[in-house]
Design a protein around this motif. Structure first.
Motif, mmCIF file in Angstrom:
data_model
loop_
_atom_site.group_PDB
_atom_site.id
_atom_site.type_symbol
_atom_site.label_atom_id
_atom_site.label_comp_id
_atom_site.label_asym_id
_atom_site.label_seq_id
_atom_site.Cartn_x
_atom_site.Cartn_y
_atom_site.Cartn_z
ATOM 1 N N LEU A 7 23.930 8.898 53.574
ATOM 2 C CA LEU A 7 24.183 10.262 54.007
ATOM 3 C C LEU A 7 25.207 10.989 53.157
ATOM 4 N N ALA A 8 25.813 10.250 52.230
ATOM 5 C CA ALA A 8 26.889 10.858 51.457
ATOM 6 C C ALA A 8 26.397 12.053 50.652
ATOM 7 N N MET A 9 27.235 13.016 50.622
ATOM 8 C CA MET A 9 26.941 14.238 49.891
ATOM 9 C C MET A 9 28.062 14.334 48.874
ATOM 10 N N ASN A 10 27.704 14.321 47.608
ATOM 11 C CA ASN A 10 28.803 14.309 46.651
ATOM 12 C C ASN A 10 28.713 15.385 45.580
ATOM 13 N N LEU A 11 29.683 15.362 44.725
ATOM 14 C CA LEU A 11 29.744 16.350 43.659
ATOM 15 C C LEU A 11 28.449 16.394 42.870
ATOM 16 N N ASP A 12 27.908 15.232 42.595
ATOM 17 C CA ASP A 12 26.678 15.166 41.808
ATOM 18 C C ASP A 12 25.560 15.979 42.425
ATOM 19 N N ALA A 13 25.442 15.833 43.721
ATOM 20 C CA ALA A 13 24.381 16.555 44.408
ATOM 21 C C ALA A 13 24.536 18.057 44.194
ATOM 22 N N VAL A 14 25.743 18.510 44.358
ATOM 23 C CA VAL A 14 26.010 19.929 44.179
ATOM 24 C C VAL A 14 25.739 20.323 42.727
ATOM 25 N N ALA A 15 26.233 19.491 41.819
ATOM 26 C CA ALA A 15 26.074 19.774 40.394
ATOM 27 C C ALA A 15 24.598 19.914 40.054
ATOM 28 N N GLN A 16 23.834 18.974 40.549
ATOM 29 C CA GLN A 16 22.407 18.981 40.269
ATOM 30 C C GLN A 16 21.759 20.264 40.784
ATOM 31 N N LYS A 17 22.068 20.567 42.042
ATOM 32 C CA LYS A 17 21.479 21.749 42.655
ATOM 33 C C LYS A 17 21.868 23.023 41.918
ATOM 34 N N SER A 23 31.902 18.171 36.416
ATOM 35 C CA SER A 23 33.210 18.722 36.037
ATOM 36 C C SER A 23 33.291 20.174 36.436
ATOM 37 N N THR A 24 32.228 20.883 36.187
ATOM 38 C CA THR A 24 32.235 22.308 36.509
ATOM 39 C C THR A 24 32.380 22.513 38.011
ATOM 40 N N VAL A 25 31.627 21.750 38.748
ATOM 41 C CA VAL A 25 31.734 21.872 40.198
ATOM 42 C C VAL A 25 33.173 21.611 40.622
ATOM 43 N N SER A 26 33.718 20.551 40.094
ATOM 44 C CA SER A 26 35.084 20.214 40.438
ATOM 45 C C SER A 26 36.016 21.386 40.138
ATOM 46 N N SER A 37 32.213 33.555 36.122
ATOM 47 C CA SER A 37 32.044 33.900 37.528
ATOM 48 C C SER A 37 30.603 33.755 38.009
ATOM 49 N N SER A 38 29.651 33.918 37.125
ATOM 50 C CA SER A 38 28.262 33.730 37.559
ATOM 51 C C SER A 38 28.025 32.261 37.912
ATOM 52 N N LYS A 45 27.413 28.622 46.058
ATOM 53 C CA LYS A 45 26.216 28.747 46.875
ATOM 54 C C LYS A 45 25.587 27.378 47.131
ATOM 55 N N ALA A 46 25.479 26.597 46.082
ATOM 56 C CA ALA A 46 24.893 25.261 46.210
ATOM 57 C C ALA A 46 25.695 24.408 47.201
ATOM 58 N N ALA A 47 27.007 24.465 47.045
ATOM 59 C CA ALA A 47 27.874 23.659 47.912
ATOM 60 C C ALA A 47 27.652 24.074 49.369
ATOM 61 N N GLU A 48 27.644 25.337 49.566
ATOM 62 C CA GLU A 48 27.431 25.893 50.895
ATOM 63 C C GLU A 48 26.117 25.399 51.485
ATOM 64 N N GLU A 49 25.073 25.544 50.709
ATOM 65 C CA GLU A 49 23.753 25.168 51.197
ATOM 66 C C GLU A 49 23.638 23.684 51.515
#
Lengths: 341, 341
Positions: A7-17, A23-26, A37-38, A45-49
């Motif tokens: 169930l873990a949701m991690n940086l990678d998931a967000v990065a991928q999405k 690194s950028t997500v971080s 800013s874009s 948005k990805a993190a939120e979703e």
DNA sequence: CTCTGCCATGCAAGCGCTTGCAGGATTTGC
DNA sequence: GCAAATCCTGCAAGCGCTTGCATGGCAGAG
């Protein structure tokens, strides 16, 4: 072997999405201003979703430290400690720190566990409000190199500050005040405790009474701490036959319990007997009659502790100092002239 | 680039000192019974000498979960919440779990932050004792898949249990009791709050009074929460000219504040006016006169919450249920027959 | 149109710990 | 005395995140 924790949701998931690197997500999540800013909004948005919440353990681990203020307190029910805790908490939040509290319940095993916990959590700072602590444990904290401050405990150590209230002075003030009202037969009601600050008050009481008048009588009673305990101790006092004109209690809760029992016995306060407390908790002002007590500036103490743990560097990390606070007598309606006997 | 965090003391250090691998050290520290006892003691000794404390963040990270029970509470000063918290804490300790508490102070921003914190900490379970929470946030918790239970909040969700007290019933019992004593002119003193449970009591009060007697009068007053607030509200009531023979207060603290003000005005309780509280905190038994109030079984509630969050699997993780607790009226000396007017 | 320089991003190592798997050492059985 | 079983221990990958360094792309300068 892939994801062990499904169930873990991690940086990678967000990065991928968001089609960027971790690194950028971080960087986005840490508000580093280098991100376009874009990209930033895409990541957000990805993190939120994904309903993403950064893993604080990983973060602390990577950063080598946590943004947590640790607080160890012996008894949250005691408004005295509670007030200090509340002040610390709001100071911490004002600085963007999280707080974790551990209650020791006056149990030394709990204290040890709590210290382990705090060190294990690598807290950014530690406040210990417990009235008593073994030298050994104090050393453990000192060795951990975590900035810390103790309230009312042991002796100052290297990079640890000890803050304490001058209980002797508070007790003396109370006794002289009562003495000036003509009281010559007094009782002290404490609780079963070998805690330093408590036996200090007990001892000072006896000394002060005898200093005020060589013919004065002084006796000591005790019960468990708290409202019930006060009541119980008062019962013992009544049954002992000793009839003091004034009763000093080790804290306000016990004083309220004592008054309750005296009243039940048909005694009027302060006409028949005066009663005093210690701490000046809110209740002291609202009980009936309002209680004469010794005020201890808990907020001030809280701020001092915080400043000494995580202060703006002004004066923290001195080689441990000792700070002594002066208590003040607050006179209300539970004390009056000594009854003629 | 070598050790970035100079002071860190880690498994490797211990391993090196004991001349074994980190795995072995780890196994010793976790009490895995596979380690030869001579090795074991060597490791223990090394750890001791180095003053080593495992990094809990690293541990949680590696394990993918923490052994922490998270508790979010809106106001620790309220003995009501405090008692629930204490019960939860002792249940948790009994199960070898650590506890982290977050205080929200009734601030919704704090609530959000607290939820973030708990999820970020990947707590093993979460108890939320806050009286009010946005649907959105409840969803966030539900989505996190962390076993959770709420007290008195919103509607039951998937794998989240909601526990609540039947305030209506408590209020009704109080009103009928007062009514049976002949009271026909009653006031309700609440606090400025839009919290669900509070407005529920207010509404039920009005309904009940009118159901008991169509000629009865009922008025509502309010002040800030707490002792001072009760006093203030009582002041307003007195100034309004309304002279109830009974006053129902939204909680015990306010009731004590109210009694204080009435007494100052020269009114006697319960001769001139009866007063009731809600919650049955310790103080209710010790104030003067002892307060008639509605008892809410806080310990029981604490246990129920714990069982529903981290219970022995007995019945947790149902699709969220709702558990309703019945309150009981406790009659003491602050209520009596209605005065003739 | 090419060159320099900066901006935004990615790469990869590392934080301290756990744990499945493998393998050397030591026993046990015959 | 040798093979098989048993016991301990080590190896190394991985948990999710941060961050120094490298790099691709693009703008402005010449």
């Amino acid at each position: 072997m892939g994801k062990r924790h499904s169930l873990a949701m991690n940086l990678d998931a967000v990065a991928q999405k968001a089609a960027v690197s971790t690194s950028t997500v971080s960087r986005v999540l840490n508000n580093l201003e280098v991100v376009k800013s874009s990209t930033r909004s895409r990541v957000l948005k990805a993190a939120e979703e994904l309903n993403y919440h950064p893993n604080l353990h990983a973060r602390s681990l990577a950063r080598g430290k946590s943004r947590i203020l640790g607080i160890i307190v012996s008894n949250m029910e005691n408004p005295f400690f509670l007030d200090i805790y509340r002040t610390l908490e709001s100071d911490a939040h004002a600085r963007g720190l999280e707080v974790v509290v551990a209650n020791t319940d006056y149990q030394s095993a709990q204290l040890v566990a709590s210290v382990q916990l705090m060190i294990g959590l690598r807290v950014a700072g530690l406040a210990v409000i417990v009235s008593e602590m073994e030298e050994h444990l104090i050393q453990t904290v000192a060795n951990s190199r975590i900035p810390a401050a103790f309230y009312d405990v042991g002796t100052p150590q290297k990079n640890i500050t000890n803050i304490r209230v001058d209980y002797r002075k508070g007790t003396k003030k109370t006794v002289s005040y009562l003495s000036s009202l003509g009281h010559r037969r007094m009782a002290f009601i404490g609780h079963h405790s070998t805690l330093g600050p408590i036996s200090e008050r007990r001892k000072t009481f006896l000394e002060s009474v005898h200093r005020c008048s060589s013919t004065a009588e002084a006796k000591i009673f005790a019960g468990p701490d708290g409202l019930d305990g006060g009541r119980q101790a008062a019962r013992e006092l009544l049954e002992s036959g000793f009839r003091p004109t004034a009763i000093l209690c080790v804290n306000d809760f016990m004083a309220v319990g004592v008054m309750r029992e005296l009243r039940e016995e048909g005694l009027q306060i302060p006409r028949d007997v005066s009663v005093t407390g210690f701490d000046n908790i809110k209740l002291a002002e609202f009980c009936s009659p309002p209680l004469t007590t010794v005020h201890i500036p808990r907020e001030e103490i809280g701020h001092i502790i915080f400043d000494n743990v995580l202060g703006n560097g002004r004066e923290k990390h001195d080689t441990g100092r000792e700070i002594v606070i002066d208590p003040e007598l607050v006179i209300r309606d539970s004390t009056g002239l000594a009854a003629k006997t």
